[in-house]
Write an enzyme that holds these catalytic residues in place. Structure first.
Site, PDB file in Angstrom:
ATOM      1  CG  ASP A   1      40.870  37.481  43.281  1.00  0.00           C
ATOM      2  OD1 ASP A   1      40.609  36.727  44.236  1.00  0.00           O
ATOM      3  OD2 ASP A   1      40.018  37.832  42.455  1.00  0.00           O
ATOM      4  CB  SER A   2      40.452  33.095  42.312  1.00  0.00           C
ATOM      5  OG  SER A   2      39.398  33.985  42.638  1.00  0.00           O
TER       6      SER A   2
ATOM      7  CE1 TYR B   1      42.514  29.995  41.654  1.00  0.00           C
ATOM      8  CE2 TYR B   1      43.415  30.888  43.678  1.00  0.00           C
ATOM      9  CZ  TYR B   1      43.562  30.579  42.348  1.00  0.00           C
ATOM     10  OH  TYR B   1      44.746  30.846  41.712  1.00  0.00           O
ATOM     11  N   GLY B   2      36.689  29.263  44.819  1.00  0.00           N
ATOM     12  CA  GLY B   2      35.734  29.070  45.916  1.00  0.00           C
ATOM     13  C   GLY B   2      34.990  27.751  45.910  1.00  0.00           C
TER      14      GLY B   2
ATOM     15  CB  CYS C   1      41.726  35.273  46.627  1.00  0.00           C
ATOM     16  SG  CYS C   1      40.574  33.941  46.371  1.00  0.00           S
TER      17      CYS C   1
ATOM     18  CD  GLU D   1      33.344  36.859  37.816  1.00  0.00           C
ATOM     19  OE1 GLU D   1      33.220  36.078  36.855  1.00  0.00           O
ATOM     20  OE2 GLU D   1      34.372  36.939  38.514  1.00  0.00           O
TER      21      GLU D   1
ATOM     22  CB  CYS E   1      33.587  37.027  48.691  1.00  0.00           C
ATOM     23  SG  CYS E   1      33.761  36.576  46.949  1.00  0.00           S
TER      24      CYS E   1
ATOM     25  CG  HIS F   1      33.377  38.703  42.920  1.00  0.00           C
ATOM     26  ND1 HIS F   1      34.626  38.190  43.142  1.00  0.00           N
ATOM     27  CD2 HIS F   1      33.099  38.493  41.603  1.00  0.00           C
ATOM     28  CE1 HIS F   1      35.089  37.681  42.008  1.00  0.00           C
ATOM     29  NE2 HIS F   1      34.188  37.859  41.068  1.00  0.00           N
TER      30      HIS F   1
HETATM   31  N1  DGL Z   1      38.166  35.602  44.942  1.00  0.00           N
HETATM   32  C1  DGL Z   1      37.261  34.683  45.574  1.00  0.00           C
HETATM   33  C2  DGL Z   1      37.129  35.071  47.053  1.00  0.00           C
HETATM   34  O1  DGL Z   1      37.394  36.181  47.466  1.00  0.00           O
HETATM   35  C3  DGL Z   1      35.909  34.671  44.885  1.00  0.00           C
HETATM   36  C4  DGL Z   1      35.926  34.060  43.503  1.00  0.00           C
HETATM   37  C5  DGL Z   1      36.333  32.589  43.498  1.00  0.00           C
HETATM   38  O2  DGL Z   1      35.562  31.723  43.951  1.00  0.00           O
HETATM   39  O3  DGL Z   1      37.435  32.312  43.040  1.00  0.00           O
HETATM   40  O4  DGL Z   1      36.754  34.240  47.849  1.00  0.00           O
END
Ligand code: DGL
Length: 274
Positions: A11-12, A43-44, A74, A154, A188, A190
């Site tokens: 994941d990011s 990453y988003g 991710c 977060e 996502c 989160h």
């Molecule tokens: N892991 C990213 C997602 O599922 C969320 C966090 C990010 O923006 O990196 O899209």
């Protein structure tokens, strides 16, 4: 033949631990190598070129552990870099979150109106609309980028009754509900942590966690290929966690996502060298 090699998950950042949680719940005996790109998160908000470059190095790192499959936890990386990953690693089974969540949504909706919440980058790819309508051509998909949700999660603002998260959720979700959606995809890493609060605010919605959908898909595939680990107990599973920034203190956030004993510790790796 049983396959005792680990499953690689990346994941990011730490959010992908929601996918690890679902994998552990479904397949407690599997060995897991996790990589969270904490040095380069989020990453988003980044470009396709940048996300693809990062995702390829993440998979290269995991592949060095002789993993039997890689799970792109991710949503942003899956919707943006999936093809590039499959092209670069043709012999590696690659699982994602977008396809299983889309399929589940397409099969769950009754009125054909599906909402998807995700990062800006995921929304801009159009991946969810493409895959959902491939499974259910009658479906109409309403996408909503929710950039405030990742930082709120977060920072622990996830509880039902917290006016901050409830206000932000209503801001994002009311317009989707006004469109008449009956199904909502949490697109996502989160957002599964907001499941209970969203369910409380919108009890009429059928909510689909992309993390749970991904784990169910991996389990189904391993069973079909007879490629599960011989170990079936959580106690016997090896879990190794890597991050690209300082590993100190990461456990605390990881436990928020995982909600239980991690069964392993975090180590730092220099991802720039992959
Ligand atoms: N892991 C990213 C997602 O599922 C969320 C966090 C990010 O923006 O990196 O899209």
């Amino acid at each position: 033949m049983p396959d005792n090699r680990p499953i690689g998950v990346f994941d990011s950042g730490i959010g992908g631990m929601t996918v690890v949680k679902s994998i552990v719940e479904n397949m407690p005996g599997e060995h897991i190598i996790y990589f969270g790109d904490t040095a380069r998160v989020p990453y988003g908000t980044k470009s396709k070129r940048q996300i693809t470059e990062f995702a390829l190095s993440d998979v290269k790192f995991l592949n060095a552990f002789d993993v039997k499959a890689v799970v792109i936890a991710c949503n942003t990386a899956d919707s943006t870099a999936r093809e590039a990953i499959e092209e670069a690693f043709p012999d590696l089974p690659v699982f994602g979150v977008v396809d299983p969540a889309s399929r589940m949504a397409a099969e769950t909706t009754v009125n054909g109106k599906i909402g998807v919440i995700a990062t800006n980058a995921t929304v801009s790819t159009g991946a969810y609309e493409r895959v959902i309508t491939a499974y259910n051509p009658e479906a109409t998909v309403f996408m909503k980028a929710c950039p405030l949700l990742v930082p709120l999660v977060e920072n622990g603002r996830i509880r039902t009754g917290d006016p901050v998260i409830e206000t932000v959720l209503k801001e994002y979700l009311d317009p989707l509900v006004e469109e008449g959606i009956d199904t909502l995809v949490l697109g996502c890493t989160h957002y599964p942590l907001l499941f209970d609060t969203i369910e409380y605010l919108y009890p009429e919605l059928r909510i689909i966690s992309s993390s749970d959908a991904a784990a169910a898909k991996v389990l189904g595939d391993l069973i079909r290929k007879d490629a599960c680990s011989e170990n079936t107990e959580a106690a016997g599973s090896e879990r190794k966690y890597f991050v690209s920034d300082d590993a100190a203190g990461v456990d605390k956030l990881a436990r928020v996502f995982m909600g239980e004993d991690l069964g392993g510790t975090f180590e730092q790796v220099n991802i720039e060298s992959y």
